[in-house]
Design an enzyme around this catalytic site. Structure first.
Site, PDB file in Angstrom:
ATOM      1  N   TYR A   1      -0.776   7.509   3.397  1.00 22.69           N
ATOM      2  CA  TYR A   1      -0.342   6.518   4.495  1.00 22.69           C
ATOM      3  C   TYR A   1       1.320   6.571   4.141  1.00 22.69           C
ATOM      4  O   TYR A   1       1.948   7.172   3.333  1.00 22.69           O
ATOM      5  CB  TYR A   1      -0.793   5.350   4.361  1.00 22.69           C
ATOM      6  CG  TYR A   1      -2.407   5.356   4.670  1.00 22.69           C
ATOM      7  CD1 TYR A   1      -2.788   5.905   6.046  1.00 22.69           C
ATOM      8  CD2 TYR A   1      -3.420   5.087   3.624  1.00 22.69           C
ATOM      9  CE1 TYR A   1      -4.229   5.925   6.149  1.00 22.69           C
ATOM     10  CE2 TYR A   1      -4.718   4.859   3.936  1.00 22.69           C
ATOM     11  CZ  TYR A   1      -5.023   5.349   5.070  1.00 22.69           C
ATOM     12  OH  TYR A   1      -6.293   5.636   5.438  1.00 22.69           O
TER      13      TYR A   1
ATOM     14  N   HIS B   1       0.928  -1.143  -0.092  1.00 17.31           N
ATOM     15  CA  HIS B   1       0.005  -0.157  -0.101  1.00 17.31           C
ATOM     16  C   HIS B   1       1.085   1.284   0.058  1.00 17.31           C
ATOM     17  O   HIS B   1       1.233   1.708   1.096  1.00 17.31           O
ATOM     18  CB  HIS B   1      -1.095  -0.043   1.337  1.00 17.31           C
ATOM     19  CG  HIS B   1      -2.174   0.952   1.020  1.00 17.31           C
ATOM     20  ND1 HIS B   1      -2.148   1.946   0.243  1.00 17.31           N
ATOM     21  CD2 HIS B   1      -3.259   0.848   1.800  1.00 17.31           C
ATOM     22  CE1 HIS B   1      -3.365   2.612   0.448  1.00 17.31           C
ATOM     23  NE2 HIS B   1      -3.976   2.320   1.363  1.00 17.31           N
TER      24      HIS B   1
ATOM     25  N   HIS C   1      -2.567   6.931  -0.729  1.00 17.68           N
ATOM     26  CA  HIS C   1      -3.891   7.438  -0.007  1.00 17.68           C
ATOM     27  C   HIS C   1      -3.232   8.151   1.356  1.00 17.68           C
ATOM     28  O   HIS C   1      -3.844   8.213   2.483  1.00 17.68           O
ATOM     29  CB  HIS C   1      -4.881   6.581   0.431  1.00 17.68           C
ATOM     30  CG  HIS C   1      -5.631   6.209  -0.905  1.00 17.68           C
ATOM     31  ND1 HIS C   1      -6.282   4.871  -1.005  1.00 17.68           N
ATOM     32  CD2 HIS C   1      -5.832   6.452  -2.011  1.00 17.68           C
ATOM     33  CE1 HIS C   1      -6.963   5.202  -2.085  1.00 17.68           C
ATOM     34  NE2 HIS C   1      -6.361   5.839  -2.788  1.00 17.68           N
TER      35      HIS C   1
END
Length: 376
Positions: A192, A187, A190
């Site tokens: 993070y 990931h 977004h």
């Protein structure tokens, strides 16, 4: 898919590395906050298996790589033996229906609250000016706007702590394979952890992890390399959102950032790159933007996935025009467990209920959306 589906580009077969997909509709990684105590629960067996088709590709909800990676309650992890064991029956259920299942590996970085942990953690990763810290704690909240969370003011992650985070991703990838997953998605989107390093509106470090584009992307690529070396590049994907400003993580030149990452990832020969369309400037907010993912699509040599506000016609167009190999669906797949079948038949879609996206109810808004057969 029926014999008619090959005429619909979105429903044609696709070979993704070693995986033979029967269609190109992908379940997005969707945080659902129903993994009590950060442990996946039995009700996830039904949730994921409902959305599985033979040869379909699914990506798990964001899954923490360590006890210091968490930012929201009841999100799953994969750093303990208990968590690995809890994932196994969920993975088995997807495989029993012929699905291909990847685990998305997550560290939230500054989007965190140390009150979620049993001890004071280093919960934020890159240095931010005091003014920006204040804006974050005042403005940002849960994905679910009915709840608000105050994020702990961030601090700089020291250079000698970074290798430990890289290792957390490596070990989490190993655990995912032990749990039976076919691979992992890193990931990097977004707002993070990984994106916090990449974006110049967030990262003002002056060491080898800050300043130049190469330095800001160094951390992300170190994680990619470590994970690929651990489980094999053919089992690794990454999600990126260079154009997004979610969690106030924007960049002054997102097109250059996205292109640099797409080209740099080729060095590691990973399976896929999953990018979020520039029209999704923030999660759940669709807008029209003049940018395009096409340069990144052309630059990356592996499978290219796109996400961000797609409907059936958008997805068909993306595949037909060569804009992507696979199209990732979130809210529509959440509300329509048989989404590929509905696309095949061009059937009406269930409406999604935003107020149940992030509750901890194991049924309502989770596994109770009806299939076409039930509607009939």
């Amino acid at each position: 898919m029926s014999e008619e589906s090959p005429r619909i580009p979105l429903l044609t077969p696709y070979k993704m590395g070693p995986f033979n997909l029967s269609h190109r509709v992908v379940l997005a990684p969707l945080t659902r906050q129903r993994s009590y105590g950060n442990v996946p629960q039995p009700h996830a067996i039904l949730y994921y298996s409902q959305r599985t088709t033979k040869g379909g590709f699914l990506i798990t909800e964001a899954t923490g790589v360590s006890d210091t990676a968490q930012g929201y309650p009841h999100t799953p992890g994969i750093w303990t033996k208990e968590q690995v064991e809890a994932w196994k029956p969920i993975v088995d259920a997807v495989h029993a229906k012929g699905g291909i299942f990847f685990c998305q590996l997550w560290h939230v970085g500054r989007v965190s609250n140390k009150g979620l942990f049993y001890f004071a953690v280093f919960c934020v990763l890159v240095y931010l000016h005091t003014e920006l810290c204040s804006r974050i704690t005042e403005k940002l909240g849960w994905h679910n706007t009915s709840k608000q969370q105050n994020f702990t003011p961030p601090r700089r992650l020291s250079t000698d702590e970074i290798p430990q985070i890289v290792n957390d991703f490596r070990l989490a990838a190993r655990n995912a394979i032990e749990a039976g997953f076919d691979g992992v998605e890193i990931h990097g989107a977004h707002g993070y952890l990984i994106e916090q390093f990449m974006k110049d509106q967030v990262n003002d470090r002056t060491d080898q992890y800050g300043g130049s584009l190469k330095n800001r992307c160094r951390f992300a690529l170190e994680i990619v390399e470590a994970v690929a070396n651990e489980i094999g590049a053919e089992k690794v994907g990454i999600r990126l959102s260079p154009f997004a400003d979610f969690m106030e993580s924007g960049d002054s030149n997102p097109k250059v950032l996205g292109l640099y990452m797409a080209e740099s990832l080729n060095k590691y020969d990973i399976l896929y790159c999953h990018m979020v369309e520039p029209r999704m400037r923030a999660v759940l907010e669709k807008c029209e933007c003049p940018h395009s993912l096409l340069p990144m699509r052309k630059a990356f040599k592996g499978t290219f996935l796109v996400a961000g506000g797609f409907d059936r016609e958008d997805g068909i167009k993306a595949i037909a025009e060569g804009g992507a190999d696979l199209v990732v669906y979130g809210r529509w797949f959440l509300a329509n467990p048989d989404l590929p079948k509905r696309f095949e038949l061009n059937a009406p879609l269930n409406k999604y209920h935003r107020d149940t996206f992030y509750t901890d109810d194991p049924v309502i808004g989770y596994t109770d959306y009806p299939f076409l057969e039930r509607i009939a």
